[in-house]
Design a protein around this motif. Sequence first.
Motif, PDB file in Angstrom:
ATOM      1  N   ALA A  34      -6.182   8.252  11.133  1.00  0.00           N
ATOM      2  CA  ALA A  34      -4.774   7.419  10.954  1.00  0.00           C
ATOM      3  C   ALA A  34      -4.872   6.401  10.169  1.00  0.00           C
ATOM      4  O   ALA A  34      -6.216   6.050   9.732  1.00  0.00           O
ATOM      5  CB  ALA A  34      -4.525   6.695  12.456  1.00  0.00           C
ATOM      6  N   PHE A  35      -3.990   5.930   9.708  1.00  0.00           N
ATOM      7  CA  PHE A  35      -3.994   4.966   8.483  1.00  0.00           C
ATOM      8  C   PHE A  35      -2.765   3.999   8.840  1.00  0.00           C
ATOM      9  O   PHE A  35      -1.662   4.199   8.562  1.00  0.00           O
ATOM     10  CB  PHE A  35      -3.687   5.491   7.305  1.00  0.00           C
ATOM     11  N   ASP A  36      -2.976   2.710   9.198  1.00  0.00           N
ATOM     12  CA  ASP A  36      -1.903   1.805   9.399  1.00  0.00           C
ATOM     13  C   ASP A  36      -1.920   0.564   8.632  1.00  0.00           C
ATOM     14  O   ASP A  36      -2.744  -0.144   8.682  1.00  0.00           O
ATOM     15  CB  ASP A  36      -2.139   1.520  10.935  1.00  0.00           C
ATOM     16  N   LEU A  37      -0.881   0.409   7.808  1.00  0.00           N
ATOM     17  CA  LEU A  37      -0.683  -0.999   7.108  1.00  0.00           C
ATOM     18  C   LEU A  37       0.149  -1.935   7.879  1.00  0.00           C
ATOM     19  O   LEU A  37       1.190  -1.484   8.548  1.00  0.00           O
ATOM     20  CB  LEU A  37      -0.097  -0.664   5.723  1.00  0.00           C
ATOM     21  N   ASP A  38      -0.252  -3.305   7.533  1.00  0.00           N
ATOM     22  CA  ASP A  38       0.521  -4.230   8.338  1.00  0.00           C
ATOM     23  C   ASP A  38       0.985  -5.476   7.282  1.00  0.00           C
ATOM     24  O   ASP A  38       0.357  -5.804   6.817  1.00  0.00           O
ATOM     25  CB  ASP A  38      -0.121  -4.807   9.437  1.00  0.00           C
ATOM     26  N   ALA A  39       2.342  -5.538   7.573  1.00  0.00           N
ATOM     27  CA  ALA A  39       2.877  -6.791   6.634  1.00  0.00           C
ATOM     28  C   ALA A  39       2.795  -8.166   7.401  1.00  0.00           C
ATOM     29  O   ALA A  39       3.239  -7.972   8.734  1.00  0.00           O
ATOM     30  CB  ALA A  39       4.185  -6.477   6.120  1.00  0.00           C
ATOM     31  N   SER A  40       2.166  -9.159   6.864  1.00  0.00           N
ATOM     32  CA  SER A  40       2.204 -10.447   7.769  1.00  0.00           C
ATOM     33  C   SER A  40       2.638 -11.576   6.987  1.00  0.00           C
ATOM     34  O   SER A  40       2.468 -11.210   5.614  1.00  0.00           O
ATOM     35  CB  SER A  40       0.669 -10.592   8.052  1.00  0.00           C
ATOM     36  N   LEU A  41       3.199 -12.509   7.408  1.00  0.00           N
ATOM     37  CA  LEU A  41       3.723 -13.515   6.784  1.00  0.00           C
ATOM     38  C   LEU A  41       3.133 -15.069   7.200  1.00  0.00           C
ATOM     39  O   LEU A  41       2.934 -15.083   8.369  1.00  0.00           O
ATOM     40  CB  LEU A  41       5.339 -13.912   6.771  1.00  0.00           C
ATOM     41  N   THR A  77       2.817   4.570  10.542  1.00  0.00           N
ATOM     42  CA  THR A  77       2.102   5.551   9.498  1.00  0.00           C
ATOM     43  C   THR A  77       2.691   5.398   8.188  1.00  0.00           C
ATOM     44  O   THR A  77       1.769   5.880   7.237  1.00  0.00           O
ATOM     45  CB  THR A  77       2.922   6.831   9.862  1.00  0.00           C
ATOM     46  N   GLY A  78       3.567   4.588   7.598  1.00  0.00           N
ATOM     47  CA  GLY A  78       4.119   4.425   6.252  1.00  0.00           C
ATOM     48  C   GLY A  78       4.872   5.811   5.744  1.00  0.00           C
ATOM     49  O   GLY A  78       5.001   5.886   4.414  1.00  0.00           O
ATOM     50  N   ASP A  79       4.904   6.856   6.742  1.00  0.00           N
ATOM     51  CA  ASP A  79       5.652   8.011   6.336  1.00  0.00           C
ATOM     52  C   ASP A  79       7.107   7.744   5.734  1.00  0.00           C
ATOM     53  O   ASP A  79       7.745   6.859   6.371  1.00  0.00           O
ATOM     54  CB  ASP A  79       5.783   8.947   7.555  1.00  0.00           C
ATOM     55  N   GLY A  80       7.479   8.541   4.887  1.00  0.00           N
ATOM     56  CA  GLY A  80       8.841   8.754   4.319  1.00  0.00           C
ATOM     57  C   GLY A  80       8.894   7.625   2.974  1.00  0.00           C
ATOM     58  O   GLY A  80       8.087   6.600   2.922  1.00  0.00           O
ATOM     59  N   ASP A  81      10.093   7.875   2.379  1.00  0.00           N
ATOM     60  CA  ASP A  81      10.320   6.680   1.175  1.00  0.00           C
ATOM     61  C   ASP A  81      11.028   5.421   1.903  1.00  0.00           C
ATOM     62  O   ASP A  81      11.306   5.586   2.997  1.00  0.00           O
ATOM     63  CB  ASP A  81      11.178   7.449   0.380  1.00  0.00           C
ATOM     64  N   GLY A  82      11.352   4.617   0.986  1.00  0.00           N
ATOM     65  CA  GLY A  82      11.971   3.304   1.315  1.00  0.00           C
ATOM     66  C   GLY A  82      11.124   2.471   1.990  1.00  0.00           C
ATOM     67  O   GLY A  82       9.949   2.675   2.220  1.00  0.00           O
ATOM     68  N   ASP A  83      11.836   1.499   2.734  1.00  0.00           N
ATOM     69  CA  ASP A  83      10.841   0.470   3.283  1.00  0.00           C
ATOM     70  C   ASP A  83       9.994   1.056   4.867  1.00  0.00           C
ATOM     71  O   ASP A  83      10.691   1.518   5.332  1.00  0.00           O
ATOM     72  CB  ASP A  83      11.885  -0.681   3.746  1.00  0.00           C
ATOM     73  N   ASP A  84       8.976   0.551   4.644  1.00  0.00           N
ATOM     74  CA  ASP A  84       8.221   0.999   6.016  1.00  0.00           C
ATOM     75  C   ASP A  84       8.241  -0.419   6.968  1.00  0.00           C
ATOM     76  O   ASP A  84       8.252  -0.161   8.320  1.00  0.00           O
ATOM     77  CB  ASP A  84       6.629   1.307   5.780  1.00  0.00           C
ATOM     78  N   GLU A  85       8.276  -1.453   6.509  1.00  0.00           N
ATOM     79  CA  GLU A  85       8.376  -2.544   7.199  1.00  0.00           C
ATOM     80  C   GLU A  85       9.188  -3.643   6.765  1.00  0.00           C
ATOM     81  O   GLU A  85       9.399  -3.558   5.342  1.00  0.00           O
ATOM     82  CB  GLU A  85       7.150  -3.330   7.687  1.00  0.00           C
ATOM     83  N   LYS A  99       7.852 -24.485   2.815  1.00  0.00           N
ATOM     84  CA  LYS A  99       8.051 -24.301   1.530  1.00  0.00           C
ATOM     85  C   LYS A  99       7.392 -23.192   0.748  1.00  0.00           C
ATOM     86  O   LYS A  99       7.918 -23.212  -0.246  1.00  0.00           O
ATOM     87  CB  LYS A  99       7.162 -25.685   0.907  1.00  0.00           C
ATOM     88  N   GLU A 100       6.790 -22.652   1.681  1.00  0.00           N
ATOM     89  CA  GLU A 100       6.256 -21.339   0.949  1.00  0.00           C
ATOM     90  C   GLU A 100       5.967 -20.401   2.075  1.00  0.00           C
ATOM     91  O   GLU A 100       5.722 -20.693   3.240  1.00  0.00           O
ATOM     92  CB  GLU A 100       5.005 -21.727   0.145  1.00  0.00           C
ATOM     93  N   ILE A 101       6.064 -19.022   1.543  1.00  0.00           N
ATOM     94  CA  ILE A 101       5.789 -17.739   2.408  1.00  0.00           C
ATOM     95  C   ILE A 101       5.069 -16.796   1.726  1.00  0.00           C
ATOM     96  O   ILE A 101       5.615 -16.353   0.713  1.00  0.00           O
ATOM     97  CB  ILE A 101       7.348 -17.286   2.862  1.00  0.00           C
ATOM     98  N   SER A 102       3.923 -16.322   2.214  1.00  0.00           N
ATOM     99  CA  SER A 102       2.872 -15.693   1.500  1.00  0.00           C
ATOM    100  C   SER A 102       3.198 -14.350   2.170  1.00  0.00           C
ATOM    101  O   SER A 102       2.970 -14.168   3.458  1.00  0.00           O
ATOM    102  CB  SER A 102       1.490 -16.340   1.567  1.00  0.00           C
ATOM    103  N   VAL A 103       3.297 -13.077   1.642  1.00  0.00           N
ATOM    104  CA  VAL A 103       3.366 -11.960   2.052  1.00  0.00           C
ATOM    105  C   VAL A 103       2.241 -11.052   1.775  1.00  0.00           C
ATOM    106  O   VAL A 103       2.000 -10.604   0.782  1.00  0.00           O
ATOM    107  CB  VAL A 103       4.559 -11.010   1.663  1.00  0.00           C
ATOM    108  N   VAL A 104       1.650 -10.689   2.878  1.00  0.00           N
ATOM    109  CA  VAL A 104       0.312 -10.127   2.827  1.00  0.00           C
ATOM    110  C   VAL A 104       0.318  -8.923   3.292  1.00  0.00           C
ATOM    111  O   VAL A 104       0.803  -8.592   4.769  1.00  0.00           O
ATOM    112  CB  VAL A 104      -0.805 -11.072   3.394  1.00  0.00           C
ATOM    113  N   VAL A 105      -0.417  -7.739   2.871  1.00  0.00           N
ATOM    114  CA  VAL A 105      -0.499  -6.198   3.563  1.00  0.00           C
ATOM    115  C   VAL A 105      -1.674  -6.262   3.944  1.00  0.00           C
ATOM    116  O   VAL A 105      -2.604  -6.070   2.833  1.00  0.00           O
ATOM    117  CB  VAL A 105       0.517  -5.283   2.696  1.00  0.00           C
ATOM    118  N   THR A 106      -2.097  -5.685   4.898  1.00  0.00           N
ATOM    119  CA  THR A 106      -3.507  -5.546   5.278  1.00  0.00           C
ATOM    120  C   THR A 106      -3.601  -4.225   6.025  1.00  0.00           C
ATOM    121  O   THR A 106      -2.519  -3.616   6.462  1.00  0.00           O
ATOM    122  CB  THR A 106      -4.153  -6.394   6.211  1.00  0.00           C
TER     123      THR A 106
END
Length: 184
Positions: A34-41, A77-85, A99-106
């Motif tokens: 399994a391979f799981d990416l996560d977006a955090s702000l 999973t990130g399967d498929g085209d387009g936005d995953d999150e 004042k600022e929003i940092s978008v990190v993917v781990t």
Amino acid sequence: MAINLQKGQRENINAPKFTIGLGWDVNNTSTGGAFDLDASLFLLGDNKRLVSDNHFIFYNNLESPDKAVIHSGDNLTGDGDGDDEQIKIDLTKIDAAVKEISVVVTIHDADTRRQNFGQVRNSFIRIFNTDTNEEILKYELDEDFSIETAVEFGRVYNRNGEWKFEAVGSGQREGLEKFVSMYQ
Ligand SMILES: [Ca+2]
Ligand SMILES: [Ca+2]
């Protein structure tokens, strides 16, 4: 027409309600499990620190206290085209302290699973107008991250009342905890 950004480039957003879409594909043959990416702000104040602990938006805290930032939830999973999150942002509701929003993917559990961004393909971040669906900008991360386990895709920030986006594309060999402690 959306603007395609290069690394380091900045662009005005010009929409009070917009959505950040993040996409990626995983090379499953090279990873096996399994391979799981996560977006955090990280919603930061003038001092570049989290406005409060609740201003760290991720899979276990999907909404900011003012409900201006709403995360669509964990894609496994990130399967498929387009936005995953996706993350919806409403600047008309946002706390003036932000004042600022940092978008990190781990990568979830990267160390245990021995995974890194070298196994990730087709990563992008895009911003579109939530009301009209019109795409405003897009940044495709074409760099080859071979050992990194976290990538700051971009940041949204306020300069003199105007909200802009910067294509950051900066990789690090760190987990999510490191970012949290850095911004606390
Ligand atoms: Ca995920
Ligand atoms: Ca995908």
